[in-house]
Design a protein around this motif. Structure first.
Motif, PDB file in Angstrom:
ATOM      1  N   ALA A 125       1.295 -16.474  -5.902  1.00 19.26           N
ATOM      2  CA  ALA A 125       1.437 -17.757  -5.240  1.00 19.26           C
ATOM      3  C   ALA A 125       0.127 -18.592  -5.921  1.00 19.26           C
ATOM      4  O   ALA A 125       0.330 -19.755  -6.096  1.00 19.26           O
ATOM      5  CB  ALA A 125       0.951 -17.589  -3.931  1.00 19.26           C
ATOM      6  N   ARG A 126      -0.936 -18.242  -6.184  1.00 22.86           N
ATOM      7  CA  ARG A 126      -2.181 -18.766  -6.482  1.00 22.86           C
ATOM      8  C   ARG A 126      -1.970 -19.152  -7.917  1.00 22.86           C
ATOM      9  O   ARG A 126      -2.313 -20.474  -8.358  1.00 22.86           O
ATOM     10  CB  ARG A 126      -3.502 -18.031  -6.211  1.00 22.86           C
TER      11      ARG A 126
ATOM     12  N   ARG B 276       0.771 -19.778  -9.607  1.00 27.39           N
ATOM     13  CA  ARG B 276       1.736 -20.640  -9.579  1.00 27.39           C
ATOM     14  C   ARG B 276       1.215 -22.064  -9.528  1.00 27.39           C
ATOM     15  O   ARG B 276       1.427 -23.063  -9.908  1.00 27.39           O
ATOM     16  CB  ARG B 276       2.657 -20.215  -8.522  1.00 27.39           C
TER      17      ARG B 276
ATOM     18  N   TYR C 192     -12.680 -20.654  -4.951  1.00 30.48           N
ATOM     19  CA  TYR C 192     -12.416 -20.342  -5.999  1.00 30.48           C
ATOM     20  C   TYR C 192     -13.070 -21.347  -7.071  1.00 30.48           C
ATOM     21  O   TYR C 192     -12.690 -21.917  -8.081  1.00 30.48           O
ATOM     22  CB  TYR C 192     -10.713 -20.721  -6.335  1.00 30.48           C
TER      23      TYR C 192
ATOM     24  N   ARG D 230      -6.791 -27.812  -0.645  1.00 34.12           N
ATOM     25  CA  ARG D 230      -5.513 -27.301   0.103  1.00 34.12           C
ATOM     26  C   ARG D 230      -5.744 -27.202   1.757  1.00 34.12           C
ATOM     27  O   ARG D 230      -4.544 -27.259   2.357  1.00 34.12           O
ATOM     28  CB  ARG D 230      -5.186 -25.771  -0.286  1.00 34.12           C
TER      29      ARG D 230
ATOM     30  N   SER E 198       2.642 -20.646   7.099  1.00 34.60           N
ATOM     31  CA  SER E 198       1.776 -19.882   5.924  1.00 34.60           C
ATOM     32  C   SER E 198       0.141 -20.082   6.563  1.00 34.60           C
ATOM     33  O   SER E 198      -0.312 -21.243   7.248  1.00 34.60           O
ATOM     34  CB  SER E 198       1.761 -20.457   4.770  1.00 34.60           C
TER      35      SER E 198
ATOM     36  N   PHE F 291      -2.502 -20.201   5.053  1.00 38.20           N
ATOM     37  CA  PHE F 291      -3.353 -20.438   3.717  1.00 38.20           C
ATOM     38  C   PHE F 291      -3.233 -22.014   3.357  1.00 38.20           C
ATOM     39  O   PHE F 291      -3.352 -22.266   2.367  1.00 38.20           O
ATOM     40  CB  PHE F 291      -3.301 -19.607   2.799  1.00 38.20           C
ATOM     41  N   ASN F 292      -2.895 -22.939   4.140  1.00 39.93           N
ATOM     42  CA  ASN F 292      -2.865 -24.244   3.889  1.00 39.93           C
ATOM     43  C   ASN F 292      -3.477 -25.081   4.924  1.00 39.93           C
ATOM     44  O   ASN F 292      -4.254 -24.879   5.505  1.00 39.93           O
ATOM     45  CB  ASN F 292      -1.224 -24.779   3.496  1.00 39.93           C
TER      46      ASN F 292
ATOM     47  N   ALA G 121       0.864 -11.526   2.860  1.00 40.02           N
ATOM     48  CA  ALA G 121       0.296 -12.815   2.302  1.00 40.02           C
ATOM     49  C   ALA G 121      -1.257 -12.995   2.930  1.00 40.02           C
ATOM     50  O   ALA G 121      -2.104 -13.395   2.158  1.00 40.02           O
ATOM     51  CB  ALA G 121       1.258 -14.027   2.865  1.00 40.02           C
TER      52      ALA G 121
ATOM     53  N   ALA H 147      -3.885 -16.094   0.096  1.00 32.93           N
ATOM     54  CA  ALA H 147      -3.023 -17.101  -0.496  1.00 32.93           C
ATOM     55  C   ALA H 147      -1.479 -16.808  -0.261  1.00 32.93           C
ATOM     56  O   ALA H 147      -1.187 -15.764  -0.352  1.00 32.93           O
ATOM     57  CB  ALA H 147      -3.206 -17.354  -2.030  1.00 32.93           C
ATOM     58  N   GLY H 148      -0.666 -17.907  -0.171  1.00 27.40           N
ATOM     59  CA  GLY H 148       0.581 -17.447   0.023  1.00 27.40           C
ATOM     60  C   GLY H 148       1.390 -18.757   0.381  1.00 27.40           C
ATOM     61  O   GLY H 148       1.249 -19.251   1.211  1.00 27.40           O
ATOM     62  N   ASP H 149       2.058 -19.365  -0.645  1.00 28.89           N
ATOM     63  CA  ASP H 149       2.980 -20.617  -0.249  1.00 28.89           C
ATOM     64  C   ASP H 149       4.184 -20.194   0.464  1.00 28.89           C
ATOM     65  O   ASP H 149       4.433 -18.851   0.447  1.00 28.89           O
ATOM     66  CB  ASP H 149       3.178 -21.230  -1.593  1.00 28.89           C
TER      67      ASP H 149
END
Lengths: 516, 323
Positions: free
Chosen positions: A121-122, A124, A413, A422, A433, A435-436, B39, B44-46
């Motif tokens: 995912a990252r 990408r 990062y 993000r 999710s 992580f956003n 995830a 991270a995980g979209d």
């Protein structure tokens, strides 16, 4: 008297000089702790923390990063950037082989890019601006971007972009490939044995591309599920290395006082774990900016650092950690001021509505922290209800935006475009999710600044843009920043030269050696 | 007797299937799913990443289809695949089962032997200082939480005295063979087995004592005494044998939980057993693996129940087989 002191000093200095010039010794076995047991070791498919820590030994990235996040050679020995910031040319090392003896070439790099775009995912996200990647010859790789992307040279670390062997994965179903259980990389250590529930064993790669490295023969990663048992295992000498976060924080002072034990906070510069409270910006009292500012004034973050984290870490000043690029401290300050918090709550029209708080279910330290924050908030008159969950429950609640205040920490990062933006830009608002932009903050100006910052060229322009973004965010308080966390790496002092780069233990035991 | 066993096995299969279906739905009532957990651990995980994982786990299919596929697998002795551990569930369980059997089996044997011994002793010396000592100790071990005993044992025997290892089931990297290997595993076994054993020992001791005191007062014991039998024979053949029935009942029940019952001990001592596997599978919502462990544990309980019934009969021939 003076003379004696001088002699003493000379002796100390002399000893130090000897220590610096010490030649690495070859051989030995290191016992380290891994927590929790990783689900797999194929770094291209699994990116969880323990996997990155072990597999950083097995795989290599094109670049490594020093403590100041400066790029250093990895599998790429040199690189050039075109004047317009769009074309990056990497020269690969010659004579590198995979663990099965096949040569590593530019074809593997091209394949890895395609592989990671599907599975990582990252990666990408990091490769979103990539237009094309070509290999004019076996040792050259050319990346062409659609537009300049400031952090591009910062995405080649082994966890973000591990090199994957083309000859093993091409044309197969990646996730079902039997080779996933016996990972093959180019790294300094080779996978040898995994007894599930007990240990993972790595052995030295005799054909590693740096002659004479690695120095240590074998690494055992022990799976010990109980935090108290992990610190006992270290105390009784069965374990030599406790990577950051493997014991509860309150055990750190006790362990560091033991004889022949060394502690370092270095090796987290690239990740810079940043902790904050996700405040639900959509509904409830936390939707009000004044209420959120009141939280910042009410929470005693110095106390949290000194008592709960034993003085480790730093009070966060805003969305960026102080170790990552384009950080600025020129932002509004929120010192502990309960009176101010109470005044702001009044202005916000808060009437004692219940506020649901989710602690992070990652062990005792986080539980205590949540209790301390609850106390702080109650002191200024906020009605807090603590919600207990396990990890999957926490993930679900946060992903579904079913909370008012939630503890978390995220990696940054090394660059605002990779790990900071993000959490604040509107395009990252998506249910499902954790992580956003979970808090649901949306500000067109901030969106614009982060969009510009990612592609601005040269770097001086980025500096200005991110300074502006940080200032706006700190005024708006979309989340309540807590601490820049520090996870100390605890080792026996005879384990030398373990942490040398910005990703610390995750970069493997390439340079480490044992003073027997 | 064979007909009895066959009938019981037939019933057991039905019970097992009911357990599978019930567990299948119960597990899915818990919030969160394996995709979210993975995830989460990746940091991270979209959306694409999470939906890819769900597809891989088969979570994108409707619930009845998932259940149908799972039950179909069970009927052909296929426990499914753990995507998280990237291994077939049956292999994971078989790898970990021996360690648990060794640990709980040892604990069970020790606790039963010593429990009955101390219980009988206490009953015989009822009212003396020996009885009091045994009763008080049993009460303490019964009431103290297992993990606390475990931690104290580690503190005393591993940290302070450095006699026994504090984690794992063997010395990793030592590559012992033969007797050295047995001794090494034995040394690792002492603390965890004792930790589990003390609790059960306490229950058996108390049970045996109470039961023996009760039997002692019965008429046939008086008759035996009147016949002039020696006291030791009376105690062993008349009192203890009859007093053991409730202990067997209890032991049978506990034997069933031995497989899954060692979660805490296995966690504290990093013992690579199935209790820990189950606990981790739960925290990771690894549905297939968790269900697999439940199935195996349930099957064990059913088997132990059957064995208990058979033992009843040999302890007391008056009990008849009836399914």
């Amino acid at each position: 008297m003076l003379k004696r002191t001088l002699i003493g000093l000379a002796l100390v200095c002399g000893l130090n000089a000897v220590a610096v010039a010490e030649e690495p010794k070859v051989g030995g076995v290191v016992n380290a702790v891994i927590q929790p047991e990783p689900p797999g070791l194929m770094l291209g498919l699994v990116q969880n923390g323990p996997t990155q820590m072990i597999s950083g030994n097995i795989y290599d990235g094109l670049l490594r990063y020093g403590p100041k996040l400066e790029p250093q050679p990895g599998l790429a020995e040199s690189w050039t950037v075109s004047e317009d910031g769009k074309v990056y040319t990497f020269k690969l090392r010659s004579g590198v082989t995979w663990h099965d003896g096949k040569p590593f070439t530019s074809a593997d790099v091209l394949f890895s890019i395609e592989f990671l775009k599907q599975t990582h995912a990252r990666a990408r996200g990091n490769l979103a601006t990539l237009d094309k990647v070509e290999a004019p010859d076996a040792s050259t790789v050319v990346f062409t971007l659609k537009e300049p992307f400031g952090p591009f040279l910062g995405i080649f670390e082994v966890g973000s972009m591990p090199m994957i062997p083309k000859h093993i994965y091409e044309g197969t179903d990646f996730k079902a490939n039997p080779a996933n259980n016996t990972p093959i990389g180019t790294g300094p250590y080779m996978f040898k044995e995994w007894q599930k529930g007990s240990f993972i064993r790595l052995v030295k790669n005799p054909n590693y591309y740096i002659k004479g490295k690695p120095h240590i023969d074998e690494i055992y990663w022990h799976v010990i599920p109980d935090a108290a048992a992990r610190s006992v295992a270290f105390e009784t000498g069965k374990i030599d290395v406790l990577p950051g976060g493997s014991v509860e924080n309150f055990d750190v002072p006790r362990l560091s006082k033991l004889k022949n034990v060394c502690v370092t906070g270095a090796g987290w510069e690239f990740f810079s774990p940043h902790s904050w409270l996700w405040l639900n910006n959509r509904s409830g009292p936390t939707a009000n900016t004044k209420f959120r500012q009141a939280l910042m004034f009410a929470i005693d973050r110095n106390f949290a650092r000194d008592v709960i984290w034993n003085g480790l870490g730093k009070v966060a000043t805003g969305p960026s950690g102080s170790a990552i690029k384009y950080y600025t401290s020129a932002v509004p300050k929120y010192d502990l001021a309960p009176a101010k918090a109470k005044a702001l709550l009044k202005e916000a029209g808060y009437k004692g509505e219940k506020v649901r708080m989710l602690p992070l279910p990652y062990g005792e330290t986080w539980q205590r922290w949540a209790e301390a924050v609850k106390q702080n908030l109650q002191d200024v008159g906020i009605n807090v209800e603590m919600i207990a969950t396990d990890v999957p429950g926490w993930n679900q609640k946060v992903s579904d935006w079913d909370y008012d205040i939630a503890f978390t920490y995220l990696y940054q990062y090394g660059d605002p475009a990779l790990g900071v933006g993000r959490n604040y830009v509107s395009s990252q608002i998506a249910k499902g999710s954790p992580f956003n932009n979970v808090e649901g903050y949306s500000n067109p100006e901030v969106d614009k600044l982060f969009a510009e910052g990612a592609v601005a060229f040269p770097d001086t322009k980025r500096d200005e843009i991110y300074a502006k973004a940080q200032k706006i965010l700190v005024e708006d308080v979309p989340v309540a920043w807590l601490l820049e966390l520090q996870f100390p790496t605890i080792t026996r002092c005879n384990v030398k030269n373990l942490v040398t780069t910005a990703i610390g233990v995750n970069d493997g035991f390439r340079d480490a050696w044992l003073d027997k | 007797m064979l007909a009895f066993i066959a009938q019981r096995i037939g019933k057991a299969v039905v019970v097992l299937l009911a357990i599978v279906v019930l567990n299948f739905f119960l597990i899915r009532l818990a919030p969160g799913d394996p995709a979210l957990v993975m995830a989460g651990e990746a940091g991270a995980g979209d959306q694409l990443f999470i939906s890819q994982l769900r597809e891989k786990f088969g979570l994108d299919k409707p619930m009845p289809v998932q259940l149908f596929l799972y039950v179909k697998g069970i009927l052909s002795f296929d426990l499914g695949y753990s995507f998280r551990q990237q291994m077939p569930v049956s292999k994971l369980i078989l790898d970990r089962l021996p360690a648990t059997m060794l640990l709980t089996g040892t604990a069970f044997a020790i606790s039963l032997a010593f429990g009955i011994m101390f219980g009988a002793l206490a009953a015989r010396r009822a009212g003396t200082w020996a009885d009091t000592a045994i009763t008080v100790l049993a009460l303490i071990f019964y009431a103290t939480p297992l993990f606390w005993i475990a931690l104290m044992a580690i503190l005393l025997f591993s940290v302070t005295m450095e006699w026994l290892p504090s984690f794992g089931y063997k010395t990793v990297g030592a590559n012992y063979t033969g007797l050295a290997h047995v001794l090494d595993v034995g040394a690792h076994l002492i603390l965890p087995a004792t930790t589990i054993g003390l609790f059960f020992m306490a229950t058996y001791a108390r049970m045996t004592r109470a039961s023996m005191l009760e039997v002692k007062r019965l008429d046939f014991v008086k008759t035996a005494r009147a016949k002039g039998l020696r006291d030791a024979v009376i105690q062993r053949r008349h009192v203890l044998r009859n007093a053991l029935l409730p202990v067997v009942t209890l032991a049978g029940l506990q034997a069933g939980t031995l497989v899954g019952g060692a979660v805490l001990t296995e966690t504290v001592f990093a013992w690579p057993g199935i209790g820990r596997l189950m606990y981790e599978a739960l925290l990771q919502r690894d549905y297939n693996l968790l269900l697999g462990v439940f199935v195996v544990c349930s099957a064990m309980v059913l088997v132990f129940n059957l064995i208990t019934d058979l033992i009843y009969r040999s302890v007391d021939p008056r009990i008849e087989y009836a399914a």
